[in-house]
Design a protein around this motif. Sequence first.
Motif, PDB file in Angstrom:
ATOM      1  N   LEU A  15      59.083  32.132  20.440  1.00  0.00           N
ATOM      2  CA  LEU A  15      57.729  31.731  20.784  1.00  0.00           C
ATOM      3  C   LEU A  15      57.541  31.833  22.288  1.00  0.00           C
ATOM      4  CD1 LEU A  15      55.436  29.089  19.524  1.00  0.00           C
ATOM      5  CD2 LEU A  15      56.228  28.715  21.862  1.00  0.00           C
ATOM      6  N   ASP A  16      56.420  32.402  22.682  1.00  0.00           N
ATOM      7  CA  ASP A  16      56.121  32.549  24.103  1.00  0.00           C
ATOM      8  C   ASP A  16      54.649  32.226  24.310  1.00  0.00           C
ATOM      9  OD1 ASP A  16      56.346  33.202  26.768  1.00  0.00           O
ATOM     10  OD2 ASP A  16      56.100  35.348  26.429  1.00  0.00           O
ATOM     11  N   MET A  17      54.361  31.259  25.169  1.00  0.00           N
ATOM     12  CA  MET A  17      52.971  30.895  25.435  1.00  0.00           C
ATOM     13  C   MET A  17      52.293  32.026  26.212  1.00  0.00           C
ATOM     14  SD  MET A  17      52.727  28.057  23.932  1.00  0.00           S
ATOM     15  CE  MET A  17      51.102  27.547  24.500  1.00  0.00           C
ATOM     16  N   ASP A  18      50.988  32.187  25.967  1.00  0.00           N
ATOM     17  CA  ASP A  18      50.256  33.280  26.617  1.00  0.00           C
ATOM     18  C   ASP A  18      49.742  32.838  27.986  1.00  0.00           C
ATOM     19  OD1 ASP A  18      50.603  34.779  24.247  1.00  0.00           O
ATOM     20  OD2 ASP A  18      48.844  33.838  23.361  1.00  0.00           O
ATOM     21  N   ILE A 109      60.102  27.201  30.610  1.00  0.00           N
ATOM     22  CA  ILE A 109      59.082  26.169  30.358  1.00  0.00           C
ATOM     23  C   ILE A 109      58.168  26.538  29.190  1.00  0.00           C
ATOM     24  CG2 ILE A 109      57.449  27.084  32.093  1.00  0.00           C
ATOM     25  CD1 ILE A 109      57.027  23.995  32.800  1.00  0.00           C
ATOM     26  N   ASP A 110      57.974  27.831  28.935  1.00  0.00           N
ATOM     27  CA  ASP A 110      57.001  28.201  27.896  1.00  0.00           C
ATOM     28  C   ASP A 110      57.572  29.136  26.837  1.00  0.00           C
ATOM     29  OD1 ASP A 110      57.114  30.542  29.458  1.00  0.00           O
ATOM     30  OD2 ASP A 110      55.056  31.068  28.913  1.00  0.00           O
ATOM     31  N   GLU A 111      58.867  29.099  26.651  1.00  0.00           N
ATOM     32  CA  GLU A 111      59.504  30.046  25.727  1.00  0.00           C
ATOM     33  C   GLU A 111      60.641  29.374  24.978  1.00  0.00           C
ATOM     34  OE1 GLU A 111      61.233  34.102  26.800  1.00  0.00           O
ATOM     35  OE2 GLU A 111      60.196  33.433  28.601  1.00  0.00           O
ATOM     36  N   GLU A 163      52.347  41.996  20.536  1.00  0.00           N
ATOM     37  CA  GLU A 163      50.895  41.963  20.298  1.00  0.00           C
ATOM     38  C   GLU A 163      50.245  40.819  21.057  1.00  0.00           C
ATOM     39  OE1 GLU A 163      50.141  43.217  15.812  1.00  0.00           O
ATOM     40  OE2 GLU A 163      51.934  42.008  16.012  1.00  0.00           O
ATOM     41  N   LYS A 164      50.726  40.539  22.248  1.00  0.00           N
ATOM     42  CA  LYS A 164      50.184  39.469  23.066  1.00  0.00           C
ATOM     43  C   LYS A 164      48.756  39.791  23.503  1.00  0.00           C
ATOM     44  CE  LYS A 164      53.548  36.693  25.514  1.00  0.00           C
ATOM     45  NZ  LYS A 164      52.740  35.492  25.393  1.00  0.00           N
ATOM     46  N   PRO A 165      47.878  38.818  23.730  1.00  0.00           N
ATOM     47  CA  PRO A 165      48.040  37.390  23.454  1.00  0.00           C
ATOM     48  C   PRO A 165      47.721  37.045  22.004  1.00  0.00           C
ATOM     49  CG  PRO A 165      45.925  37.810  24.517  1.00  0.00           C
ATOM     50  CD  PRO A 165      46.612  39.136  24.374  1.00  0.00           C
TER      51      PRO A 165
HETATM   52 MG    MG Z   1      54.830  33.141  28.548  1.00  0.00          MG
END
Ligand code: MG
Length: 389
Positions: A15-18, A109-111, A163-165
């Motif tokens: 999981l990776d925040m956009d 922090i976001d992954e 396929e971000k975001p």
């Molecule tokens: Mg990120």
Amino acid sequence: MSVSKSASPRLIAHLDMDAFFASVEQLDRPELQGKPVIVGGDSDRGVVSAASYEARNYGVRSAMPAVTARRICPQGVFLKGRMSRYKEISENIMTILRDYSPLVEQLSIDEAFLDLSGSERLLGPVREVCRTIKQRILTEQGLTASIGLAPNKFLAKIASDWEKPDGFTVILGDRVPEFVRQLPVEKISGVGTRTQTVLKAIGIKTAGDVAKLPLEFWERKLGKKGIDLFYKCLGRDDSPVRTKRRRKSCGAENTFPQDLISVATLKNRLLMQSERVGRDLRRLHSKGRTVSLKIKYNDFQTLTRSCTLDSPTDTTQVIFRTACRLLEGIHLQKPVRLTGVSVSNFEKQPVQLRLFPDQEHLKQEKLDRIMDVIRDRFGEKSLRRGDSE
Ligand SMILES: [Mg+2]
């Protein structure tokens, strides 16, 4: 009994925040929505730590010097960033992830990686679980995340970026070989600029090109790195998901479809919850000394009772018996809508071997091991213990 762990393929999500920092700023200050937000570029000596997708359209990227960002995106909103706020949201997101697996490895922090192998019978189809996680992050935190689902960490990480975001990319089964074959080598983790130069010099562009040459060739050319590269280019990566964070407790709780009154039925639920907790503890190689029981009545009044044992445990039967004793100590007054069992107070050091372990204890440990192996292979509901204490 020996069972190969690779009997069924693993299910690893990344999981990776956009545009995390920039998205948090846009969330907290709605007037910034739709604007090119650049975090970390507030002084000319700074470096961009995050850019909103609007800013990316101008070519702004993380790690770019602020001076450059200012030049190519003069209308950008440059912000200093609020690390404590980002950490707070990050913690909330990791807590959501831990609802779906005890094996969560936070990378930054976001992954994070989470190991969802063998969770299908308990949580339902893994694709649905991933969609639920994305939906919960959106409704509970107001942010979008991208998820990649694959048989290993290497592919899951590439997939989350595909396929971000707000992406969700699944690379499983037959999709693995065709996906890997076309991968440009610079997408492969561990391939730095030096390796890229070597590969370029011999005309290698994709993972498929790498896989055409034998392992021995790569070992000679790049040493240990070459071996790693070769296996990745076949789509293989055995590295485990590691929880770096020391968990403080393991718990399981359920809200029942109907409120319960019968103590026997409640004990049956406690058994299922104790089994989940015991299994999670054994997967984490943790043992805890304190067993807690939570009861919520149908009017939402909540009681918690705890008991600290003489020695730390990860044995289902010990957890279950303790939870039952705690239940017997409560004079139930109203129908119960939820019960929860948890184990905390983990032992930091590996537990000393007892000189004379009692036979019953050994028998229970062996039973747990066997049941874990069977569940790994055939699913959570494949086995049930008898209800008797
Ligand atoms: Mg990120």
